[in-house]
Design a protein around this motif. Sequence first.
Motif, PDB file in Angstrom:
ATOM      1  N   ARG A 150      19.234  31.449  38.999  1.00  0.00           N
ATOM      2  CA  ARG A 150      20.602  31.023  39.333  1.00  0.00           C
ATOM      3  C   ARG A 150      21.555  31.759  38.378  1.00  0.00           C
ATOM      4  N   ARG A 151      21.925  32.972  38.769  1.00  0.00           N
ATOM      5  CA  ARG A 151      22.674  33.866  37.881  1.00  0.00           C
ATOM      6  C   ARG A 151      24.180  33.645  37.963  1.00  0.00           C
ATOM      7  N   PRO A 152      24.859  33.728  36.839  1.00  0.00           N
ATOM      8  CA  PRO A 152      26.324  33.567  36.872  1.00  0.00           C
ATOM      9  C   PRO A 152      27.000  34.857  37.320  1.00  0.00           C
ATOM     10  N   GLY A 153      28.222  34.747  37.813  1.00  0.00           N
ATOM     11  CA  GLY A 153      28.983  35.932  38.206  1.00  0.00           C
ATOM     12  C   GLY A 153      29.717  36.566  37.031  1.00  0.00           C
ATOM     13  N   ARG A 154      29.680  35.943  35.868  1.00  0.00           N
ATOM     14  CA  ARG A 154      30.453  36.425  34.716  1.00  0.00           C
ATOM     15  C   ARG A 154      30.127  37.895  34.399  1.00  0.00           C
ATOM     16  N   GLN A 155      31.163  38.666  34.099  1.00  0.00           N
ATOM     17  CA  GLN A 155      31.000  40.105  33.878  1.00  0.00           C
ATOM     18  C   GLN A 155      31.452  40.495  32.475  1.00  0.00           C
ATOM     19  N   PRO A 156      30.524  40.908  31.619  1.00  0.00           N
ATOM     20  CA  PRO A 156      30.951  41.475  30.324  1.00  0.00           C
ATOM     21  C   PRO A 156      31.608  42.843  30.554  1.00  0.00           C
ATOM     22  N   ASP A 157      32.227  43.411  29.498  1.00  0.00           N
ATOM     23  CA  ASP A 157      32.792  44.764  29.619  1.00  0.00           C
ATOM     24  C   ASP A 157      31.713  45.822  29.455  1.00  0.00           C
ATOM     25  N   ALA A 158      30.673  45.487  28.690  1.00  0.00           N
ATOM     26  CA  ALA A 158      29.587  46.447  28.457  1.00  0.00           C
ATOM     27  C   ALA A 158      28.359  45.700  27.953  1.00  0.00           C
ATOM     28  N   VAL A 159      27.200  46.314  28.153  1.00  0.00           N
ATOM     29  CA  VAL A 159      25.952  45.756  27.611  1.00  0.00           C
ATOM     30  C   VAL A 159      25.330  46.811  26.713  1.00  0.00           C
ATOM     31  N   LEU A 160      25.025  46.430  25.483  1.00  0.00           N
ATOM     32  CA  LEU A 160      24.287  47.336  24.604  1.00  0.00           C
ATOM     33  C   LEU A 160      22.827  46.901  24.591  1.00  0.00           C
ATOM     34  N   VAL A 161      21.973  47.728  25.170  1.00  0.00           N
ATOM     35  CA  VAL A 161      20.535  47.463  25.104  1.00  0.00           C
ATOM     36  C   VAL A 161      20.097  48.058  23.774  1.00  0.00           C
ATOM     37  N   ALA A 162      20.088  47.214  22.750  1.00  0.00           N
ATOM     38  CA  ALA A 162      19.889  47.717  21.380  1.00  0.00           C
ATOM     39  C   ALA A 162      18.476  48.276  21.215  1.00  0.00           C
TER      40      ALA A 162
ATOM     41  N   TRP B 207      18.893  28.172  29.929  1.00  0.00           N
ATOM     42  CA  TRP B 207      19.005  27.750  31.329  1.00  0.00           C
ATOM     43  C   TRP B 207      20.390  28.047  31.883  1.00  0.00           C
ATOM     44  N   ALA B 208      21.413  27.857  31.049  1.00  0.00           N
ATOM     45  CA  ALA B 208      22.791  28.044  31.517  1.00  0.00           C
ATOM     46  C   ALA B 208      23.270  29.484  31.275  1.00  0.00           C
ATOM     47  N   VAL B 209      22.358  30.376  30.959  1.00  0.00           N
ATOM     48  CA  VAL B 209      22.613  31.815  30.800  1.00  0.00           C
ATOM     49  C   VAL B 209      23.788  32.069  29.843  1.00  0.00           C
ATOM     50  N   TRP B 210      23.629  31.597  28.637  1.00  0.00           N
ATOM     51  CA  TRP B 210      24.676  31.750  27.632  1.00  0.00           C
ATOM     52  C   TRP B 210      24.930  33.201  27.251  1.00  0.00           C
ATOM     53  N   SER B 211      23.952  34.060  27.501  1.00  0.00           N
ATOM     54  CA  SER B 211      24.122  35.456  27.077  1.00  0.00           C
ATOM     55  C   SER B 211      25.129  36.207  27.946  1.00  0.00           C
ATOM     56  N   VAL B 212      25.364  35.734  29.157  1.00  0.00           N
ATOM     57  CA  VAL B 212      26.279  36.457  30.055  1.00  0.00           C
ATOM     58  C   VAL B 212      27.636  35.762  30.028  1.00  0.00           C
ATOM     59  N   ARG B 213      28.586  36.414  29.369  1.00  0.00           N
ATOM     60  CA  ARG B 213      29.919  35.825  29.216  1.00  0.00           C
ATOM     61  C   ARG B 213      30.953  36.734  29.877  1.00  0.00           C
ATOM     62  N   GLU B 214      32.107  36.170  30.102  1.00  0.00           N
ATOM     63  CA  GLU B 214      33.174  36.943  30.745  1.00  0.00           C
ATOM     64  C   GLU B 214      33.795  37.861  29.688  1.00  0.00           C
ATOM     65  N   GLY B 215      33.773  39.157  29.944  1.00  0.00           N
ATOM     66  CA  GLY B 215      34.379  40.120  29.024  1.00  0.00           C
ATOM     67  C   GLY B 215      33.549  40.333  27.767  1.00  0.00           C
ATOM     68  N   GLY B 216      33.938  41.359  27.002  1.00  0.00           N
ATOM     69  CA  GLY B 216      33.288  41.611  25.725  1.00  0.00           C
ATOM     70  C   GLY B 216      31.974  42.361  25.850  1.00  0.00           C
ATOM     71  N   LEU B 217      31.245  42.383  24.751  1.00  0.00           N
ATOM     72  CA  LEU B 217      30.001  43.153  24.673  1.00  0.00           C
ATOM     73  C   LEU B 217      28.804  42.211  24.600  1.00  0.00           C
ATOM     74  N   LEU B 218      27.851  42.422  25.494  1.00  0.00           N
ATOM     75  CA  LEU B 218      26.574  41.702  25.400  1.00  0.00           C
ATOM     76  C   LEU B 218      25.598  42.610  24.664  1.00  0.00           C
ATOM     77  N   ILE B 219      25.075  42.122  23.537  1.00  0.00           N
ATOM     78  CA  ILE B 219      24.042  42.897  22.827  1.00  0.00           C
ATOM     79  C   ILE B 219      22.692  42.295  23.184  1.00  0.00           C
ATOM     80  N   ASP B 220      21.884  43.090  23.882  1.00  0.00           N
ATOM     81  CA  ASP B 220      20.561  42.640  24.314  1.00  0.00           C
ATOM     82  C   ASP B 220      19.546  43.098  23.274  1.00  0.00           C
ATOM     83  N   LEU B 221      18.867  42.103  22.672  1.00  0.00           N
ATOM     84  CA  LEU B 221      17.944  42.402  21.574  1.00  0.00           C
ATOM     85  C   LEU B 221      16.497  42.563  22.048  1.00  0.00           C
ATOM     86  N   GLY B 222      16.321  42.770  23.364  1.00  0.00           N
ATOM     87  CA  GLY B 222      14.976  42.784  23.955  1.00  0.00           C
ATOM     88  C   GLY B 222      13.974  43.693  23.264  1.00  0.00           C
ATOM     89  N   ALA B 223      14.456  44.756  22.610  1.00  0.00           N
ATOM     90  CA  ALA B 223      13.511  45.698  21.966  1.00  0.00           C
ATOM     91  C   ALA B 223      13.109  45.228  20.559  1.00  0.00           C
TER      92      ALA B 223
END
Length: 470
Positions: free
Chosen positions: A32-44, A73-89
């Motif tokens: 159940r994905r949110p529509g919120r759109q960050p400005d960019a995602v950094l796959v660190a 559950w509430a997908v806190w990582s995906v926020r409206e605007g700004g930079l999402l830093i994905d620490l998956g690596a």
Amino acid sequence: MTLDASAFDGRLVLPTDADWEQARVGRVFNGRRPGRQPDAVLVAGSIEDVQRGVRLAKENGWTVAVRSGGHAWAVWSVREGGLLIDLGALTDVGYDEETDVVSAGPATKGGEVLSPYLEARGRFFNGGHCPTVGIGGFLLQGGQGWNQRGWGWAAESVVAVDVVTADGELVHADANENSDLYWAARGAGPAFPGIVVRFHLATRPMFGALAHTVHGYELEDFSEVMTWMYRAHRRIPDNVEIVCVSVPVPVPEGGERRLFLVTGLAFGDDEEHARASLAEFTTSPVIDRAVFVQDAVPSTLAQQREEQLRNNPEHWQYICDNAWIDGEDSAEGIAAVVEGIRPVFTTNPTEHGFAIWMSNAPRRELQDMAFSLHTDAYVAAYTVYEDPADYPRNRDWVNEVFAHAQPVTAGQYLGDSDMTNRQLRFMAPENWARLQEIIAARDPEGRFHRYLAADPERINVNHWEREEAR
Ligand SMILES: Cc1cc2nc3c(=O)[nH]c(=O)nc-3n(C[C@H](O)[C@H](O)[C@H](O)COP(=O)(O)OP(=O)(O)OC[C@H]3O[C@@H](n4cnc5c(N)ncnc54)[C@H](O)[C@@H]3O)c2cc1C
């Protein structure tokens, strides 16, 4: 704006890139994905990337969101605007034989990776139940891990954290150094004013044997069974994790049916100790009516992990909520509690949905840390479905059953919460006040996102108390 993609070991992904959607939500557990759109995602690709990302955000006036395992559950990582830093690596794991401390990157999967890594060294960390949950979000919000009842919140085993601050600096935080960040890292959850790039965790010797008791009861026996459990759970030794679950299970006559399971998982020194620890379960006054009884059967962590994976299918649609339940001090209190939580367990509208009651008694005294609210029993419910059209019906059900439980609700656990739908208390008021001071001092410009909530001005207040005060 300096959006030089080559400046990173990993990748800076922009909305115009072909893999934008994958970068935005591809690693999110909840379908159940949110529509919120960050400005960019950094796959660190490295810790240095995380520092570069925070500095880039500062230059661009962006607020930073973070993802470790993607299981909020509430997908806190995906926020409206700004930079999402994905620490998956950031999944490196190392063990210090002198101190028995394991150090792990925040996206390390607690059950799938960390647990087997430690098992091979004869050690154990009481991480989360579902093997794929990332340790990052889990530990920051407290961490209800294996036998939390006896061994405490997983965050209580965090001995230090390495943190990238709002200025992009890398600092070490423990009880002596940057102790404010260390305090906040154990309970602040998604409002932690920094990015944890490595956790240092105390481990314990591997237990000798696991034994598992499971009773399967008809839903109509819920009240009787639960009343017994409320009387019995304090007497059960604290090496036993006690969980009652409403879930569809295979039944002796064939096929699957929703039953109310009473389970005890004993972590024993040896098989005999594990088996003996489960003796109290045989005192169930309704055991003769059980659909099946599995009494103290030897088990393994691998079996337990498999069961968790089966019950939590990835990328399905989930709605969940939870409550710390209070008021079991008298016979009348137990009756009120059992009636308050009954619909949570007996009326789930989804075939694969489930609900859990977890004993937290006798309640342990908590360390001095941000996490500071719990009661003797925890309840959470999940609707699990595939068709998004079922959302309104399932949302209504979740809201109705937790409204019914409101008279016996003290607050919530961040781990199963969604404050865009319902806001409750999750921290003691004095800890909340201290956390606000730490956030103000560490992140004065608001570089990092805070709690994702419908009413950000009224966090950590039970919504009905707010309504009454109006
Ligand atoms: C199938 C399933 C089973 C679960 N079982 C349990 C359980 O047994 N016990 C329990 O306690 N919880 C459980 N949870 C809840 C889970 O612990 C939380 O959702 C937790 O936030 C997930 O951590 P994550 O890193 O995977 O999530 P993410 O979605 O990656 O992180 C959640 C948020 O935490 C913050 N954050 C994460 N990492 C960092 C970091 N390194 N630095 C700064 N901030 C960060 C960010 O705000 C981020 O948006 C379960 C969830 C699922 C989906």
